[in-house]
Enzyme design. Structure first.
Site, PDB file in Angstrom:
ATOM      1  N   THR A  96      -4.127  -1.848  -6.887  1.00  0.00           N
ATOM      2  CA  THR A  96      -3.133  -1.639  -7.529  1.00  0.00           C
ATOM      3  C   THR A  96      -2.023  -2.259  -6.722  1.00  0.00           C
ATOM      4  OG1 THR A  96      -3.527   0.465  -8.690  1.00  0.00           O
ATOM      5  CG2 THR A  96      -1.348   0.037  -8.481  1.00  0.00           C
ATOM      6  N   LYS A 172      -1.343  -1.911 -15.208  1.00  0.00           N
ATOM      7  CA  LYS A 172      -1.731  -0.715 -14.216  1.00  0.00           C
ATOM      8  C   LYS A 172      -0.608   0.119 -13.538  1.00  0.00           C
ATOM      9  CE  LYS A 172      -4.325   1.896 -11.743  1.00  0.00           C
ATOM     10  NZ  LYS A 172      -5.146   1.493 -10.663  1.00  0.00           N
ATOM     11  N   LYS A 240       2.578   5.007  -2.531  1.00  0.00           N
ATOM     12  CA  LYS A 240       2.638   3.276  -2.751  1.00  0.00           C
ATOM     13  C   LYS A 240       2.874   2.942  -4.272  1.00  0.00           C
ATOM     14  CE  LYS A 240      -1.527   1.752  -2.991  1.00  0.00           C
ATOM     15  NZ  LYS A 240      -1.566   0.739  -4.410  1.00  0.00           N
TER      16      LYS A 240
END
Length: 298
Positions: A96, A172, A240
């Site tokens: 990702t 995503k 993150k």
């Protein structure tokens, strides 16, 4: 026998490598932890010490590491894969990352004659191991032509979202927006129930059979009930990933109030000492509750 390379034997990567091995691929693997590759190879496959060694022997190289920085190291670090990959071979990036970084990586690899697939994945370790995970991909047609068989062997659903890198990573991070918000909301709901004296098991049973349920409530609150915060996906992963979501939206001045709040919750959990625990540990930020079955008081 077809050959494939995989770098990064974490929870998802190990499952993908095992799936491909079970489906007839000769797997060449490496991991930053040398023992992980050796353990995998004991059941079939070949362990190597560096990404370059894997890449030298593979027409398709799959990278399943945590983030863009680790992917950079896999490709361009000491003994990196990029210098060892043959022209026309394919690099499949499953992390990702910032979509703009992925778009730029496609061009960098194209300059070296390497094809690239922007291919983030979802579904967790169990679905990776059973070949049922979801892949959100985008790539040039020639990259798909070379790697389609590998993609279809490693994932139950391979969505082909565009003919250039970027679209896969954009979808995503939108998925991660929802996943992070759902975990944070599930934790908030369970915390309120505990604060109000509702039996945790009874609350879980009712919600999972009611309209308020979500996949994340059902999955992650089971961890809370068990008092088990072994990291399947850690708190810092959502620090993150929601950070990437907010960075993307900020570039176009697009408001994301729920994602912003969820990000702050995971940041709070991380700085409180729960960074490496399962992401359900975000529930530990709530004051005045007693967590069930051996969990700590928040």
């Amino acid at each position: 026998m077809n050959k494939a390379g995989l770098i990064g034997l974490g929870a998802m990567g190990a499952g993908i490598a095992a799936t491909l091995r079970d489906r007839g691929y000769e797997m060449h693997v490496c991991d930053a932890r040398p023992g992980a590759a050796v353990r995998f190879a004991e059941a079939g496959g070949v362990a190597w010490a560096t990404p370059a060694q894997v890449a030298h022997r593979s027409e398709v190289v799959i990278s399943v590491v945590v983030n863009a920085a680790q992917t950079e190291d896999v490709l361009f670090g000491e003994n990196g894969a990029a210098a060892a990959m043959k022209p026309g071979s394919v690099f499949v990036m499953c992390s990702t990352v910032d979509p703009n970084w992925s778009i730029a990586l496609e061009e960098r690899l194209a300059a070296l004659g390497i094809l690239y697939i922007d291919a983030p994945i979802s579904g967790g370790a169990a679905k990776a191991a059973s070949g049922q995970m979801t892949m959100m991909s985008s790539a040039r047609p020639e990259a798909y032509a070379r790697a389609d068989a590998v993609l279809d062997a490693m994932a139950g659903k391979v969505y082909r979202l565009g003919d250039r890198a970027g679209a896969g990573s954009k979808v995503k991070i939108i998925n991660q927006l929802l996943a992070g918000v759902h975990i944070a909301a599930a934790a908030e709901a369970m915390a309120l129930g505990l604060r109000e004296g509702v039996a945790a098991e009874a609350l879980y049973e009712v919600i999972t059979h009611s309209a308020g349920n979500s996949w994340m409530f059902e999955n992650r609150m089971a961890h809370v009930l068990a008092g088990d915060y072994t990291p399947l996906s850690a708190v810092d992963i959502f620090v993150k990933d929601l950070g990437l979501v907010l960075d993307t939206a900020r570039a176009s001045k697009f408001p994301l109030p729920l994602a912003s709040t969820a990000h702050q919750m995971f940041m709070q959990a991380s700085t409180a000492g729960f960074a490496k625990e399962d992401d359900s540990a975000v529930i530990k930020i709530f004051p005045g509750i007693e967590l069930p079955r051996g969990g700590e008081s928040a």
